[in-house]
Design a protein around this motif. Structure first.
Motif, PDB file in Angstrom:
ATOM      1  N   SER A  81      38.547  43.903  28.926  1.00 14.18           N
ATOM      2  CA  SER A  81      37.614  44.966  29.296  1.00 14.18           C
ATOM      3  C   SER A  81      37.114  44.850  30.734  1.00 14.18           C
ATOM      4  O   SER A  81      36.559  45.809  31.275  1.00 14.18           O
ATOM      5  CB  SER A  81      36.401  44.950  28.354  1.00 14.18           C
ATOM      6  OG  SER A  81      35.742  43.687  28.398  1.00 14.18           O
ATOM      7  N   ASP A  82      37.327  43.659  31.355  1.00 18.34           N
ATOM      8  CA  ASP A  82      36.852  43.451  32.715  1.00 18.34           C
ATOM      9  C   ASP A  82      37.734  42.401  33.376  1.00 18.34           C
ATOM     10  O   ASP A  82      37.852  41.284  32.859  1.00 18.34           O
ATOM     11  CB  ASP A  82      35.393  42.960  32.700  1.00 18.34           C
ATOM     12  CG  ASP A  82      34.743  42.973  34.085  1.00 18.34           C
ATOM     13  OD1 ASP A  82      35.446  42.656  35.067  1.00 18.34           O
ATOM     14  OD2 ASP A  82      33.543  43.278  34.185  1.00 18.34           O
ATOM     15  N   PRO A  83      38.383  42.723  34.498  1.00 18.60           N
ATOM     16  CA  PRO A  83      39.260  41.739  35.146  1.00 18.60           C
ATOM     17  C   PRO A  83      38.525  40.470  35.593  1.00 18.60           C
ATOM     18  O   PRO A  83      39.156  39.458  35.885  1.00 18.60           O
ATOM     19  CB  PRO A  83      39.825  42.502  36.346  1.00 18.60           C
ATOM     20  CG  PRO A  83      38.897  43.638  36.584  1.00 18.60           C
ATOM     21  CD  PRO A  83      38.363  44.007  35.237  1.00 18.60           C
ATOM     22  N   ARG A  84      37.208  40.528  35.636  1.00 24.32           N
ATOM     23  CA  ARG A  84      36.420  39.350  36.016  1.00 24.32           C
ATOM     24  C   ARG A  84      36.026  38.504  34.815  1.00 24.32           C
ATOM     25  O   ARG A  84      35.285  37.521  34.960  1.00 24.32           O
ATOM     26  CB  ARG A  84      35.143  39.794  36.739  1.00 24.32           C
ATOM     27  CG  ARG A  84      35.387  40.592  38.005  1.00 24.32           C
ATOM     28  CD  ARG A  84      34.099  41.225  38.501  1.00 24.32           C
ATOM     29  NE  ARG A  84      33.586  42.197  37.519  1.00 24.32           N
ATOM     30  CZ  ARG A  84      32.431  42.832  37.622  1.00 24.32           C
ATOM     31  NH1 ARG A  84      31.645  42.587  38.665  1.00 24.32           N
ATOM     32  NH2 ARG A  84      32.050  43.681  36.694  1.00 24.32           N
ATOM     33  N   GLY A  85      36.540  38.846  33.626  1.00 23.60           N
ATOM     34  CA  GLY A  85      36.121  38.169  32.406  1.00 23.60           C
ATOM     35  C   GLY A  85      36.271  36.659  32.456  1.00 23.60           C
ATOM     36  O   GLY A  85      35.393  35.913  32.023  1.00 23.60           O
ATOM     37  N   ARG A  86      37.406  36.192  32.980  1.00 25.36           N
ATOM     38  CA  ARG A  86      37.622  34.746  33.050  1.00 25.36           C
ATOM     39  C   ARG A  86      36.656  34.084  34.031  1.00 25.36           C
ATOM     40  O   ARG A  86      36.219  32.942  33.829  1.00 25.36           O
ATOM     41  CB  ARG A  86      39.074  34.460  33.430  1.00 25.36           C
ATOM     42  CG  ARG A  86      40.044  34.802  32.300  1.00 25.36           C
ATOM     43  CD  ARG A  86      41.488  34.650  32.703  1.00 25.36           C
ATOM     44  NE  ARG A  86      42.350  34.973  31.569  1.00 25.36           N
ATOM     45  CZ  ARG A  86      43.635  35.285  31.650  1.00 25.36           C
ATOM     46  NH1 ARG A  86      44.216  35.305  32.850  1.00 25.36           N
ATOM     47  NH2 ARG A  86      44.343  35.558  30.578  1.00 25.36           N
TER      48      ARG A  86
ATOM     49  N   ALA B 251      34.478  35.723  44.542  1.00 27.91           N
ATOM     50  CA  ALA B 251      35.910  35.796  44.234  1.00 27.91           C
ATOM     51  C   ALA B 251      36.190  36.793  43.125  1.00 27.91           C
ATOM     52  O   ALA B 251      37.204  37.515  43.160  1.00 27.91           O
ATOM     53  CB  ALA B 251      36.427  34.405  43.848  1.00 27.91           C
ATOM     54  N   GLY B 252      35.306  36.849  42.141  1.00 24.07           N
ATOM     55  CA  GLY B 252      35.514  37.750  41.007  1.00 24.07           C
ATOM     56  C   GLY B 252      35.606  39.211  41.402  1.00 24.07           C
ATOM     57  O   GLY B 252      36.275  40.004  40.733  1.00 24.07           O
ATOM     58  N   ARG B 253      34.977  39.579  42.492  1.00 29.14           N
ATOM     59  CA  ARG B 253      34.982  40.975  42.926  1.00 29.14           C
ATOM     60  C   ARG B 253      36.367  41.430  43.386  1.00 29.14           C
ATOM     61  O   ARG B 253      36.641  42.627  43.462  1.00 29.14           O
ATOM     62  CB  ARG B 253      33.963  41.160  44.054  1.00 29.14           C
ATOM     63  CG  ARG B 253      32.527  40.862  43.619  1.00 29.14           C
ATOM     64  CD  ARG B 253      31.585  40.797  44.807  1.00 29.14           C
ATOM     65  NE  ARG B 253      31.489  42.079  45.509  1.00 29.14           N
ATOM     66  CZ  ARG B 253      30.789  42.264  46.621  1.00 29.14           C
ATOM     67  NH1 ARG B 253      30.142  41.233  47.162  1.00 29.14           N
ATOM     68  NH2 ARG B 253      30.734  43.444  47.196  1.00 29.14           N
ATOM     69  N   LYS B 254      37.272  40.484  43.692  1.00 29.81           N
ATOM     70  CA  LYS B 254      38.596  40.828  44.220  1.00 29.81           C
ATOM     71  C   LYS B 254      39.730  40.581  43.219  1.00 29.81           C
ATOM     72  O   LYS B 254      40.900  40.799  43.551  1.00 29.81           O
ATOM     73  CB  LYS B 254      38.880  39.988  45.474  1.00 29.81           C
ATOM     74  CG  LYS B 254      37.927  40.255  46.631  1.00 29.81           C
ATOM     75  CD  LYS B 254      38.203  41.604  47.269  1.00 29.81           C
ATOM     76  CE  LYS B 254      37.369  41.816  48.513  1.00 29.81           C
ATOM     77  NZ  LYS B 254      37.663  43.119  49.153  1.00 29.81           N
ATOM     78  N   MET B 255      39.413  40.141  42.007  1.00 22.11           N
ATOM     79  CA  MET B 255      40.446  39.733  41.069  1.00 22.11           C
ATOM     80  C   MET B 255      41.424  40.848  40.731  1.00 22.11           C
ATOM     81  O   MET B 255      42.645  40.662  40.772  1.00 22.11           O
ATOM     82  CB  MET B 255      39.805  39.203  39.783  1.00 22.11           C
ATOM     83  CG  MET B 255      39.104  37.877  39.949  1.00 22.11           C
ATOM     84  SD  MET B 255      40.187  36.562  40.535  1.00 22.11           S
ATOM     85  CE  MET B 255      41.390  36.548  39.226  1.00 22.11           C
ATOM     86  N   ALA B 256      40.929  42.007  40.368  1.00 19.07           N
ATOM     87  CA  ALA B 256      41.798  43.112  39.948  1.00 19.07           C
ATOM     88  C   ALA B 256      42.754  43.518  41.066  1.00 19.07           C
ATOM     89  O   ALA B 256      43.953  43.731  40.838  1.00 19.07           O
ATOM     90  CB  ALA B 256      40.959  44.302  39.502  1.00 19.07           C
ATOM     91  N   GLU B 257      42.246  43.606  42.275  1.00 23.35           N
ATOM     92  CA  GLU B 257      43.079  44.005  43.417  1.00 23.35           C
ATOM     93  C   GLU B 257      44.168  42.985  43.694  1.00 23.35           C
ATOM     94  O   GLU B 257      45.337  43.354  43.928  1.00 23.35           O
ATOM     95  CB  GLU B 257      42.189  44.166  44.657  1.00 23.35           C
ATOM     96  CG  GLU B 257      42.952  44.505  45.928  1.00 23.35           C
ATOM     97  CD  GLU B 257      42.069  44.483  47.163  1.00 23.35           C
ATOM     98  OE1 GLU B 257      42.623  44.446  48.275  1.00 23.35           O
ATOM     99  OE2 GLU B 257      40.827  44.491  47.012  1.00 23.35           O
ATOM    100  N   LEU B 258      43.829  41.698  43.665  1.00 23.05           N
ATOM    101  CA  LEU B 258      44.821  40.662  43.951  1.00 23.05           C
ATOM    102  C   LEU B 258      45.932  40.628  42.911  1.00 23.05           C
ATOM    103  O   LEU B 258      47.109  40.480  43.243  1.00 23.05           O
ATOM    104  CB  LEU B 258      44.139  39.294  44.024  1.00 23.05           C
ATOM    105  CG  LEU B 258      43.305  39.009  45.263  1.00 23.05           C
ATOM    106  CD1 LEU B 258      42.721  37.610  45.173  1.00 23.05           C
ATOM    107  CD2 LEU B 258      44.126  39.153  46.535  1.00 23.05           C
ATOM    108  N   GLU B 259      45.573  40.763  41.644  1.00 23.14           N
ATOM    109  CA  GLU B 259      46.596  40.726  40.600  1.00 23.14           C
ATOM    110  C   GLU B 259      47.504  41.951  40.672  1.00 23.14           C
ATOM    111  O   GLU B 259      48.716  41.855  40.491  1.00 23.14           O
ATOM    112  CB  GLU B 259      45.945  40.625  39.222  1.00 23.14           C
ATOM    113  CG  GLU B 259      46.960  40.405  38.116  1.00 23.14           C
ATOM    114  CD  GLU B 259      46.319  40.082  36.782  1.00 23.14           C
ATOM    115  OE1 GLU B 259      47.067  39.986  35.803  1.00 23.14           O
ATOM    116  OE2 GLU B 259      45.076  39.941  36.724  1.00 23.14           O
TER     117      GLU B 259
END
Length: 544
Positions: free
Chosen positions: A401-406, A518-526
């Motif tokens: 539900s959120d790419p920052r979940g981990r 770092a969590g703010r950029k997770m979705a874009e990097l993946e």
């Protein structure tokens, strides 16, 4: 065995990647190997007081043996061995490493000086460096993205199961040997109890290495729809180049081939030498800062070489500020975790047990040392193993539900144990300490699988072992090489081990800020990893 078809890149409709029984069997074998890895690494904790007495050491020196002597060489060899795991048979590599670290653990049983034990610990670190990068890569090929954190968390539970079991095993051998042979000179081979304990856990690893050889290699990249060869051409020649790129003074020859790199390298070398000399003058610990300075310079030299030799891997890992920030953040978590884990048994022994060789305070029929090892060891093994698995499951669910979940799971694992640790290391009630300990360990272990999976998600399949080595580099060079030493040094200065442990908690605020950013950029990097690798020269064809 896990199914090999996925359908991506073939024109067919992508099919869910099936995980078969063999994948779970292989995961079980890897967990056992990881357990032995940490039994051999962590057993020093329960043996520390006897080693201090026999060899005349201080807390900072014990912290060096557990942390820096092991960690620097574990981290440095983890990089070229991680690269070898990306291009050669991973199971065979792990078997070779297992045989080496088990042999060096057994040889620790014959050490009779600080220097000899340090050399043996260095050998253990080099051998163990082969394990996790190769295991992370294999597991990521056995299990698809949506189940990867769970699988990696199950593997990571071996860390805590092994670390926990090392205490009752070590405590039992130590106590029984010392009771049977009060005078070491009259014991078989003239061994003290702590030396016999090293032999007892080292020898079985040689047999486990044969089992490891039987594992089948999963197809690289199949779980992500990007199948790649298991073995790449000239894998060992490339390993030799990686080794030359990170081991001084060979690093100078390696970077000299790169236009403009040698001058920068020499400037950094001079800066590291000056910093190490200043820290030696400040602390009086030449072994600690000489080894650590060697590690810092070697890592910088390797990164210089990697940028020239493998631009796509550099671009996705070291060329990404977010990935570097994550590696440092995970290292800062382990800075606290490794130190608290290692120093807990000595703290309990010093605080609550005036005579560890005498009867235990809570369990009839045990010595004090056996009681500490049993309660803390089993409490750590079961609670932390449960914590890391639950953390991995939670991070997989949250990530949907959120790419920052981990990342959020990592943050919670930093915050939630703090109140429990504060009570544990101030209470005068032994029973309360023992009751709180497993809950603190469960919460403090939840971050591991989520952290490993986070980095695995940000790279291509052929780069997974290198990403695993980068994760280990952070947790060892920042965490293991500094945390136990720092707590021990602060304890020496304050003459109070609890003060040394509390001094660790200046770090978590910085950890939380780094994770949040770092969590703010997770979705874009993946989402852009394939595109960024292709731009850096990776020969990937667009999936049709």
């Amino acid at each position: 065995m896990a199914a090999e078809e996925r359908g991506a890149g073939t024109g067919a409709e992508p099919q869910p990647y099936r995980v078969g029984a063999y994948a779970w069997y292989a995961l079980g074998v890897l967990v056992i190997v990881y357990m032995l890895n940490f039994i051999d690494r962590q057993i020093l904790s329960i043996l520390a007081e006897d080693i201090k007495a026999d060899l005349g050491l201080e807390d900072a020196q014990i912290g060096f043996l557990y942390g820096t002597a092991f960690a620097v060489f574990y981290a440095l060899f983890g990089i070229p061995l991680g690269r070898l795991a990306d291009s050669w048979y991973r199971g065979r590599l792990m078997a070779i490493g297992l045989a080496l670290w088990s042999s060096m653990t057994a040889l620790s049983g014959f050490a009779n000086s600080f220097g000899m034990l340090a050399v043996a610990r260095i050998g253990v670190g080099i051998g163990e460096a082969s394990a996790s990068p190769a295991a992370y890569s294999m597991i990521s090929d056995y299990f698809p993205n949506e189940r990867r954190a769970t699988a990696l968390s199950i593997y990571s539970s071996g860390l805590y199961l092994g670390g926990g079991l090392s205490l009752p095993i070590g405590g039992f051998v130590l106590s029984r040997w010392n009771m049977a042979y009060p005078v070491a000179a009259e014991a078989p081979l003239g061994l003290a109890g702590w030396q016999a304990a090293f032999l007892a856990v080292g020898i079985p690893g040689l047999l486990l290495a044969l089992w490891m050889l039987s594992l089948k290699e999963p197809q690289r990249g199949a779980s992500d729809g990007l199948p790649q060869p298991i073995v790449r051409p000239n894998a060992w020649a490339a390993f030799g180049r990686e080794l030359a790129a990170i081991l001084p003074p060979l690093t100078l020859f390696s970077v000299a081939r790169i236009p403009g790199a040698l001058r920068v390298n020499l400037i950094v070398l001079a800066a590291v030498i000056l910093a190490a000399l200043a820290l030696i003058a400040l602390t009086g610990d030449p072994a600690q800062w000489s080894a650590y300075g060697l590690g810092v310079y070697a890592v910088f030299s390797w990164v210089q070489s990697l940028k020239h030799r493998d631009p796509p891997t550099y671009r996705l890992i070291w060329g990404s500020p977010v990935v570097v920030t994550l590696a440092l953040a995970f290292g800062s978590i382990s800075f606290v975790v490794y130190a608290v884990s290692f120093w807990t048994p000595p703290y309990v022994m010093r605080t609550f047990y005036p005579d560890p060789t005498g009867p235990g305070l809570l369990i009839a029929g045990m010595t004090g040392a056996e009681e500490i090892a049993t309660i803390i060891g089993w409490g750590a093994a079961l609670s932390a193993a449960a914590g890391v698995i639950l953390g991995g499951i939670a991070s997989d669910i949250w990530r949907r539900s959120d790419p920052r979940g981990r990342i959020f799971v990592n943050m919670l694992s930093v915050i939630l144990p703090i109140p429990l640790i504060a009570i544990m290391f101030t209470t005068e009630n032994l029973s309360l300490f023992y009751w709180l300990f497993p809950f603190a360990h469960l919460l403090g272990a939840a971050w591991v699988g989520a952290a490993v999976a986070t980095l695995q998600d940000l790279v291509l399949p052929r780069m997974r072992a290198t990403a695993g080595a980068t994760y280990i580099l952070g947790t060892t060079m920042v965490g293991l090489a500094l945390g136990p030493y720092y707590a021990g040094k602060m304890a020496d200065v304050a003459q109070d081990l609890s003060a040394g442990i509390f001094s660790l908690y200046i770090v978590p605020p910085f950890t939380l800020v780094a994770l949040w950013l770092a969590g703010r950029k997770m979705a874009e990097l993946e989402a852009t990893k394939v595109e960024r690798a292709r731009e850096a020269g990776e020969p990937i064809q667009p999936i049709i």
